[in-house]
Scaffold this motif. Structure first.
Motif, PDB file in Angstrom:
ATOM      1  N   HIS A 364      -9.025 -21.159  -9.473  1.00  0.00           N
ATOM      2  CA  HIS A 364      -7.901 -20.221  -9.451  1.00  0.00           C
ATOM      3  C   HIS A 364      -8.390 -18.785  -9.648  1.00  0.00           C
ATOM      4  CE1 HIS A 364      -4.529 -23.309 -10.649  1.00  0.00           C
ATOM      5  NE2 HIS A 364      -5.111 -23.598  -9.500  1.00  0.00           N
ATOM      6  N   ASP A 365      -9.303 -18.610 -10.600  1.00  0.00           N
ATOM      7  CA  ASP A 365      -9.759 -17.263 -10.964  1.00  0.00           C
ATOM      8  C   ASP A 365     -10.611 -16.598  -9.897  1.00  0.00           C
ATOM      9  OD1 ASP A 365      -8.461 -17.593 -13.359  1.00  0.00           O
ATOM     10  OD2 ASP A 365     -10.264 -17.989 -14.538  1.00  0.00           O
ATOM     11  N   THR A 366     -11.242 -17.394  -9.041  1.00  0.00           N
ATOM     12  CA  THR A 366     -12.168 -16.831  -8.056  1.00  0.00           C
ATOM     13  C   THR A 366     -11.672 -16.935  -6.623  1.00  0.00           C
ATOM     14  OG1 THR A 366     -13.359 -18.952  -7.884  1.00  0.00           O
ATOM     15  CG2 THR A 366     -14.143 -17.380  -9.533  1.00  0.00           C
ATOM     16  N   SER A 367     -10.499 -17.530  -6.419  1.00  0.00           N
ATOM     17  CA  SER A 367     -10.016 -17.732  -5.057  1.00  0.00           C
ATOM     18  C   SER A 367      -9.742 -16.402  -4.359  1.00  0.00           C
ATOM     19  CB  SER A 367      -8.730 -18.570  -5.076  1.00  0.00           C
ATOM     20  OG  SER A 367      -8.222 -18.703  -3.765  1.00  0.00           O
ATOM     21  N   ALA A 368     -10.289 -16.246  -3.168  1.00  0.00           N
ATOM     22  CA  ALA A 368     -10.130 -15.006  -2.408  1.00  0.00           C
ATOM     23  C   ALA A 368      -8.731 -14.856  -1.816  1.00  0.00           C
ATOM     24  CB  ALA A 368     -11.175 -14.960  -1.286  1.00  0.00           C
ATOM     25  N   VAL A 369      -7.945 -15.939  -1.776  1.00  0.00           N
ATOM     26  CA  VAL A 369      -6.612 -15.843  -1.166  1.00  0.00           C
ATOM     27  C   VAL A 369      -5.621 -15.135  -2.069  1.00  0.00           C
ATOM     28  CG1 VAL A 369      -7.027 -17.977   0.119  1.00  0.00           C
ATOM     29  CG2 VAL A 369      -5.711 -18.071  -2.008  1.00  0.00           C
ATOM     30  N   PHE A 370      -5.936 -15.057  -3.369  1.00  0.00           N
ATOM     31  CA  PHE A 370      -5.026 -14.394  -4.302  1.00  0.00           C
ATOM     32  C   PHE A 370      -5.436 -12.941  -4.491  1.00  0.00           C
ATOM     33  CE2 PHE A 370      -4.789 -18.888  -5.951  1.00  0.00           C
ATOM     34  CZ  PHE A 370      -3.515 -19.139  -5.448  1.00  0.00           C
ATOM     35  N   LYS A 371      -4.510 -12.036  -4.210  1.00  0.00           N
ATOM     36  CA  LYS A 371      -4.757 -10.611  -4.369  1.00  0.00           C
ATOM     37  C   LYS A 371      -4.549 -10.213  -5.834  1.00  0.00           C
ATOM     38  CE  LYS A 371      -5.143 -10.447   0.111  1.00  0.00           C
ATOM     39  NZ  LYS A 371      -4.951 -11.878   0.383  1.00  0.00           N
ATOM     40  N   ASP A 372      -5.413  -9.335  -6.324  1.00  0.00           N
ATOM     41  CA  ASP A 372      -5.336  -8.887  -7.717  1.00  0.00           C
ATOM     42  C   ASP A 372      -5.191 -10.104  -8.622  1.00  0.00           C
ATOM     43  OD1 ASP A 372      -5.268  -7.229  -9.895  1.00  0.00           O
ATOM     44  OD2 ASP A 372      -3.234  -6.474  -9.544  1.00  0.00           O
ATOM     45  N   VAL A 373      -6.227 -10.934  -8.614  1.00  0.00           N
ATOM     46  CA  VAL A 373      -6.169 -12.296  -9.154  1.00  0.00           C
ATOM     47  C   VAL A 373      -5.812 -12.351 -10.637  1.00  0.00           C
ATOM     48  CG1 VAL A 373      -8.624 -12.429  -9.731  1.00  0.00           C
ATOM     49  CG2 VAL A 373      -7.402 -14.515  -9.101  1.00  0.00           C
ATOM     50  N   GLU A 374      -6.106 -11.298 -11.408  1.00  0.00           N
ATOM     51  CA  GLU A 374      -5.841 -11.327 -12.837  1.00  0.00           C
ATOM     52  C   GLU A 374      -4.423 -10.893 -13.198  1.00  0.00           C
ATOM     53  OE1 GLU A 374      -8.798  -9.095 -14.894  1.00  0.00           O
ATOM     54  OE2 GLU A 374     -10.460 -10.376 -14.244  1.00  0.00           O
ATOM     55  N   ALA A 375      -3.681 -10.379 -12.238  1.00  0.00           N
ATOM     56  CA  ALA A 375      -2.327  -9.895 -12.503  1.00  0.00           C
ATOM     57  C   ALA A 375      -1.318 -11.034 -12.506  1.00  0.00           C
ATOM     58  CB  ALA A 375      -1.927  -8.857 -11.460  1.00  0.00           C
ATOM     59  N   PHE A 376      -0.307 -10.923 -13.373  1.00  0.00           N
ATOM     60  CA  PHE A 376       0.802 -11.877 -13.371  1.00  0.00           C
ATOM     61  C   PHE A 376       1.819 -11.387 -12.351  1.00  0.00           C
ATOM     62  CE2 PHE A 376       4.906 -13.522 -14.940  1.00  0.00           C
ATOM     63  CZ  PHE A 376       4.612 -14.875 -14.982  1.00  0.00           C
ATOM     64  N   ASP A 377       1.848 -12.017 -11.207  1.00  0.00           N
ATOM     65  CA  ASP A 377       2.653 -11.553 -10.073  1.00  0.00           C
ATOM     66  C   ASP A 377       3.310 -12.746  -9.386  1.00  0.00           C
ATOM     67  OD1 ASP A 377       3.749 -10.286  -7.891  1.00  0.00           O
ATOM     68  OD2 ASP A 377       1.835  -9.825  -6.917  1.00  0.00           O
ATOM     69  N   PRO A 378       4.481 -13.186  -9.889  1.00  0.00           N
ATOM     70  CA  PRO A 378       5.146 -14.370  -9.316  1.00  0.00           C
ATOM     71  C   PRO A 378       5.412 -14.261  -7.818  1.00  0.00           C
ATOM     72  CG  PRO A 378       6.155 -13.771 -11.410  1.00  0.00           C
ATOM     73  CD  PRO A 378       5.212 -12.658 -11.058  1.00  0.00           C
ATOM     74  N   GLU A 379       5.646 -13.044  -7.324  1.00  0.00           N
ATOM     75  CA  GLU A 379       6.050 -12.899  -5.928  1.00  0.00           C
ATOM     76  C   GLU A 379       4.902 -13.142  -4.954  1.00  0.00           C
ATOM     77  OE1 GLU A 379       9.019 -10.014  -4.861  1.00  0.00           O
ATOM     78  OE2 GLU A 379       9.240  -9.446  -6.964  1.00  0.00           O
ATOM     79  N   ARG A 380       3.693 -13.380  -5.461  1.00  0.00           N
ATOM     80  CA  ARG A 380       2.599 -13.779  -4.573  1.00  0.00           C
ATOM     81  C   ARG A 380       2.918 -15.131  -3.917  1.00  0.00           C
ATOM     82  NH1 ARG A 380      -2.079 -12.969  -6.574  1.00  0.00           N
ATOM     83  NH2 ARG A 380      -1.670 -12.233  -8.696  1.00  0.00           N
TER      84      ARG A 380
END
Length: 476
Positions: A364-380
């Motif tokens: 989860h922490d390193t996946s390139a598909v998630f933008k700004d991976v450390e942010a809490f952003d439900p709308e992703r």
């Protein structure tokens, strides 16, 4: 106590690329490494590297494609591999310990426990338990320890609602503390000495099985007034439909496994949910807006009446919030397998007989598909962005493959109901100056348990009157 292990693709002790690691054992037999340790190993050796854990060779695996190969390679490349203590304490008849055709048959029997129809049956009782638990929390003049009380809530839900056991408050109290002993030692070092964690776990298991057998035998005596079908009823019915007669020992081990699956992980996720709603009031307000738009929240209070499963499923922003909590704070770090043959993974040879640990959190922490991976952003996770659409193995809070968590829909339903009740019927605030640090063993939880003061609201927006614990006990 310290354990020296070797890292790197170079192989044996002192070999090329090898690195010594010191792991410190906690009193309950868990191990914890220094902050950022695994990140530094990945940077140096890549997403797949060799090490040793508790004297056994181990391959640690991160990354969607690598994890996919491990999880989809069940029965061909790898098979289930639990630590000895875990395997012994859960029992040979547990779903977790089953392999091959036996696993497929047991999984088919268990599947009906988490069907849409079954969830619809459990929902009103789960909602009632959550509502009355929040009333008790709100009636407490002092802040509560959210993680500890979430464990009580999860345990109560599992014993009273899922299993339909009628036990006294005194028995429930004893069962809860015994189960805590069981959970704290289920991953202990397999040292069978009188005062070891492993022996403590065995004593707890034996005590639980004795109490569970008593509750199962008494269950037919308490059917009067019962207005729903519980998970144990569904399990027994499903077994008969599959021409299987479950022995008492199988029932006891299955029951403990059901409670175990619902206990620590659900409490961890519940605590993470509450922490994120405190950290992000705009997210909480958007949840309330969705409830208002769907006609579930009026004048600041939830509308009276039971929620329907379809109504919960229709709340799209709520679904995004729960997914994001589980992405950032996956309760379980990963899973273990053992290589049944030698194969290659990301350029690293995985020898036959070695343990393989796939990491959910690191993936989860390193996946390139998630933008700004450390942010809490439900709308992703919204339909417009759908950052997880690239592949299911980038996001796997419930594992994957033939051993993905059967209870994931129930766990998600529980978290959604909790979020709805928090958004619609409670006011709560952090009782400490700063948010606590998180630790990851045995599951993710705050160091201080998360101290929160709850203020329940009635329809007139006044603080609710104190409710006694007896009200909670009389739920089901």
């Amino acid at each position: 106590m310290k354990l020296v292990t070797n890292f790197g693709k170079g192989g044996g002790k002192g070999g090329k690329g090898s690195k010594q690691l010191y792991c410190h054992f906690l009193p309950w037999g868990q191990y914890v490494c220094g902050a950022g340790f695994h990140a530094s190993r990945r940077q140096k050796y890549g997403n797949v590297f060799k090490t040793h854990l508790l004297g056994r060779p181990l391959i640690r695996v991160t990354g969607a494609e690598n994890v996919r190969k491990v999880l989809m390679g069940e029965h061909s490349l790898v098979t289930v591999d639990w630590p000895q203590s875990t395997s012994t304490l859960l029992g040979p008849n547990s779903l977790a310990n089953s392999i091959g055709d036996i696993h497929r048959k047991r999984r088919k029997i268990f599947a009906k426990v988490f069907s849409h129809e079954a969830l619809e049956s459990y929902l009103p009782k789960i909602q009632q338990v959550i509502q009355e638990t929040l009333r008790v929390w709100s009636s407490n003049p002092d802040p509560i320890n959210v993680y500890r009380e979430s464990q009580r809530l999860s345990f109560h839900m599992a014993v009273r609602v899922l299993l339909g056991f009628r036990v006294s408050e005194e028995e429930m109290h004893c069962l809860f503390h015994t189960f805590q002993d069981f959970v704290e030692n289920v991953f202990s070092l397999p040292i069978d000495l009188p005062f070891s964690g492993y022996r403590k776990g065995i004593r707890a298991r034996d005590s639980l099985q004795k109490s569970i057998e008593k509750a199962i035998r008494e269950k037919p005596l308490h059917t009067q007034g019962k207005d729903y079908t519980d998970a144990l009823d569904v399990l027994l019915e499903s077994a008969k439909e599959n021409n299987t007669e479950l022995t008492m020992q199988e029932l006891k081990e299955s029951t403990i496994e059901l409670i175990f699956a619902a206990f620590a992980t659900t409490a961890s996720a519940s605590t993470s949910l509450i922490m994120q709603l405190l950290r992000h009031p705009a997210v909480l307000e958007k949840l309330r807006e969705e409830l208002r738009n769907c006609g579930l929240l009026h004048d600041g209070c939830l509308c009276q009446g039971e929620l329907r499963l379809d109504s919960i499923i229709s709340l799209k922003y709520l679904d995004c919030v729960i997914k994001e909590v589980l992405r950032l704070f996956a309760p379980v770090s990963g899973g273990y397998r053992i290589a049944t043959q030698t194969f290659e993974l990301d350029g690293v040879q995985v020898p036959k007989g070695w343990s393989v640990m796939y990491s959910i959190r690191d993936t989860h922490d390193t996946s390139a598909v998630f933008k700004d991976v450390e942010a809490f952003d439900p709308e992703r996770f919204s339909p417009e962005r759908s950052e997880d659409r690239e592949g299911r193995f980038h996001y796997l809070p419930f594992g994957g493959g033939v051993r993905s968590c059967l209870g994931k829909q129930l766990a998600t339903l529980f978290l959604k109901l909790l979020a709805v009740e928090l958004a619609g019927g409670s006011r709560f605030e952090l009782a400490t100056r700063t948010f606590p640090r998180l630790i990851s063993v045995p599951v993710v939880h705050p160091t201080d348990g998360l101290r929160v003061k709850f203020f329940g609201l009635d329809s007139n927006q006044n603080q609710i009157m104190a409710k006694s614990n007896e009200m909670l006990d009389a739920t089901v």
